[in-house]
Design a protein around this motif. Structure first.
Motif, PDB file in Angstrom:
ATOM      1  N   ALA A 218       0.818  -1.218   0.000  1.00  0.00           N
ATOM      2  CA  ALA A 218       0.000   0.000   0.000  1.00  0.00           C
ATOM      3  C   ALA A 218       0.849   1.264   0.000  1.00  0.00           C
ATOM      4  O   ALA A 218       0.328   2.363   0.193  1.00  0.00           O
ATOM      5  CB  ALA A 218      -0.936   0.009   1.207  1.00  0.00           C
ATOM      6  N   GLY A 219       2.157   1.134  -0.184  1.00  0.00           N
ATOM      7  CA  GLY A 219       3.053   2.276  -0.104  1.00  0.00           C
ATOM      8  C   GLY A 219       2.671   3.405  -1.046  1.00  0.00           C
ATOM      9  O   GLY A 219       2.225   3.158  -2.168  1.00  0.00           O
TER      10      GLY A 219
ATOM     11  N   ARG B  93       4.792   4.567  -5.970  1.00  0.00           N
ATOM     12  CA  ARG B  93       4.421   3.480  -6.869  1.00  0.00           C
ATOM     13  C   ARG B  93       5.559   2.493  -7.104  1.00  0.00           C
ATOM     14  O   ARG B  93       5.353   1.275  -7.094  1.00  0.00           O
ATOM     15  CB  ARG B  93       3.935   4.048  -8.205  1.00  0.00           C
ATOM     16  N   ASP B  94       6.758   3.002  -7.309  1.00  0.00           N
ATOM     17  CA  ASP B  94       7.866   2.094  -7.591  1.00  0.00           C
ATOM     18  C   ASP B  94       8.150   1.176  -6.407  1.00  0.00           C
ATOM     19  O   ASP B  94       8.483  -0.003  -6.584  1.00  0.00           O
ATOM     20  CB  ASP B  94       9.121   2.876  -7.992  1.00  0.00           C
ATOM     21  N   LYS B  95       7.967   1.697  -5.183  1.00  0.00           N
ATOM     22  CA  LYS B  95       8.244   0.881  -3.998  1.00  0.00           C
ATOM     23  C   LYS B  95       7.173  -0.172  -3.767  1.00  0.00           C
ATOM     24  O   LYS B  95       7.465  -1.300  -3.366  1.00  0.00           O
ATOM     25  CB  LYS B  95       8.401   1.774  -2.767  1.00  0.00           C
TER      26      LYS B  95
ATOM     27  N   ASN C   1       0.686  -9.566   3.374  1.00  0.00           N
ATOM     28  CA  ASN C   1       0.204  -8.423   4.146  1.00  0.00           C
ATOM     29  C   ASN C   1      -0.068  -7.267   3.196  1.00  0.00           C
ATOM     30  O   ASN C   1       0.526  -7.172   2.123  1.00  0.00           O
ATOM     31  CB  ASN C   1       1.251  -7.993   5.182  1.00  0.00           C
ATOM     32  N   THR C   2      -0.958  -6.365   3.595  1.00  0.00           N
ATOM     33  CA  THR C   2      -1.251  -5.209   2.751  1.00  0.00           C
ATOM     34  C   THR C   2      -0.350  -4.023   3.062  1.00  0.00           C
ATOM     35  O   THR C   2      -0.023  -3.231   2.179  1.00  0.00           O
ATOM     36  CB  THR C   2      -2.710  -4.753   2.921  1.00  0.00           C
ATOM     37  N   GLY C   3       0.035  -3.874   4.338  1.00  0.00           N
ATOM     38  CA  GLY C   3       0.769  -2.679   4.756  1.00  0.00           C
ATOM     39  C   GLY C   3      -0.135  -1.472   4.922  1.00  0.00           C
ATOM     40  O   GLY C   3       0.334  -0.380   5.257  1.00  0.00           O
TER      41      GLY C   3
ATOM     42  N   ASP D 258      -6.962   1.788  -3.306  1.00  0.00           N
ATOM     43  CA  ASP D 258      -6.637   1.853  -4.734  1.00  0.00           C
ATOM     44  C   ASP D 258      -5.205   1.414  -5.008  1.00  0.00           C
ATOM     45  O   ASP D 258      -4.926   0.756  -6.021  1.00  0.00           O
ATOM     46  CB  ASP D 258      -6.864   3.270  -5.262  1.00  0.00           C
ATOM     47  N   ARG D 259      -4.292   1.767  -4.113  1.00  0.00           N
ATOM     48  CA  ARG D 259      -2.899   1.364  -4.311  1.00  0.00           C
ATOM     49  C   ARG D 259      -2.745  -0.148  -4.189  1.00  0.00           C
ATOM     50  O   ARG D 259      -1.991  -0.772  -4.943  1.00  0.00           O
ATOM     51  CB  ARG D 259      -2.000   2.101  -3.312  1.00  0.00           C
ATOM     52  N   CYS D 260      -3.491  -0.742  -3.242  1.00  0.00           N
ATOM     53  CA  CYS D 260      -3.425  -2.194  -3.077  1.00  0.00           C
ATOM     54  C   CYS D 260      -4.065  -2.925  -4.253  1.00  0.00           C
ATOM     55  O   CYS D 260      -3.624  -4.014  -4.624  1.00  0.00           O
ATOM     56  CB  CYS D 260      -4.102  -2.615  -1.768  1.00  0.00           C
TER      57      CYS D 260
END
Length: 262
Positions: free
Chosen positions: A82-83, A86-88, A114-116, A126-128
């Protein structure tokens, strides 16, 4: 074949105290699983001394020799899916590729991720969707499932988790309901019931037992009614996290409790 409603497995985390005390390694965990009369074993990625093929071959042989099925790998420490960068987060997804590959070599059906994602992060969903979508696409080529457990943070809130599962919308992407790992404000029975329609594995978290053999924090009869009522017939994994009983004793106590519902 078995006429039982479900099968029982043991999660490696049930032996984490012995592992950190250097009393047992992952090969020994397979032995203890077999000695406990259990036919499935769930691994933890950080318990692997080496992910190299020679070790994997040895691990698979040890399990095969004792009729223990290697079921899944619980993956920690590979970065936040979920960082905000985007690249990470896509690197975190890529970091799981090796565990997908290892799961395929060992004959596992999936990995747990895990999602973080943490409360207050409005864009985490949305990031996940992006990072897990990319991971599931890779896993699908190997026939390996990707599962999210209620493992604290936003993953322990089914109102957040289930929309993630639905938005990624892939048959190899599902949940791993754990009977524990819920904050006080979440009704654990309602949460597990909401997670079960997309469950690809189940974790029977247990802490302690009374004189009658009942779990003292979780109503196992109610939980197993939810699990079986959802049509689930796979493995239910013992995950003992208690303090009073030794880990070997806790595993056996949970096994005896689960056997009531088979």
């Amino acid at each position: 074949m078995t006429d039982k409603k479900f099968q029982i497995s043991v999660a490696a985390w049930s032996m984490h105290k012995m592992f950190f005390a250097k009393e047992i390694d992952q090969l020994g965990m397979v032995d203890l699983t077999a000695q406990s009369g259990v036919g499935g074993f769930e691994m933890v990625n950080t318990f692997f001394p080496s992910p190299q093929y020679a070790y994997l071959k040895q691990l698979k042989q040890r399990a095969d020799d004792q009729n223990v099925e290697l079921l899944l790998i619980m993956c920690d420490g590979e970065g936040s899916m979920a960082g905000p960068e985007r690249d990470k987060r896509l690197l975190a997804a890529k970091n799981h590729h090796k565990w997908i590959d290892i799961a395929a070599v060992l004959g596992c059906h999936g990995i747990r991720c895990n999602t973080g994602a943490q409360p207050g992060d409005d864009d985490a969903l949305d990031r996940c969707v992006e990072s897990f979508g990319a991971l599931v696409e890779y896993a699908d080529a190997s026939g390996v499932n990707v599962m999210i457990e209620n493992h604290w943070g936003l993953s322990s809130d089914p109102s957040w988790l289930m929309p993630l599962i639905e938005k990624v919308n892939h048959p190899r992407f599902g949940t791993l309901p754990d009977f524990g790992n819920f904050p006080d404000e979440i009704d654990r029975y309602d949460a597990v019931e909401r997670m079960m329609p997309r469950a690809l594995a189940v974790s029977a978290k247990c802490y302690d037992f009374d004189e009658a053999g009942n779990e003292t924090k979780v109503d196992f009869e109610r939980m197993m009614r939810i699990v079986l009522g959802a049509g689930y017939g796979g493995y239910v994994g013992i995950e003992y996290e208690g303090e009073r009983l030794a880990e070997r004793e806790g595993i056996i106590a949970c096994k005896k409790l689960l056997e009531r519902f088979q």
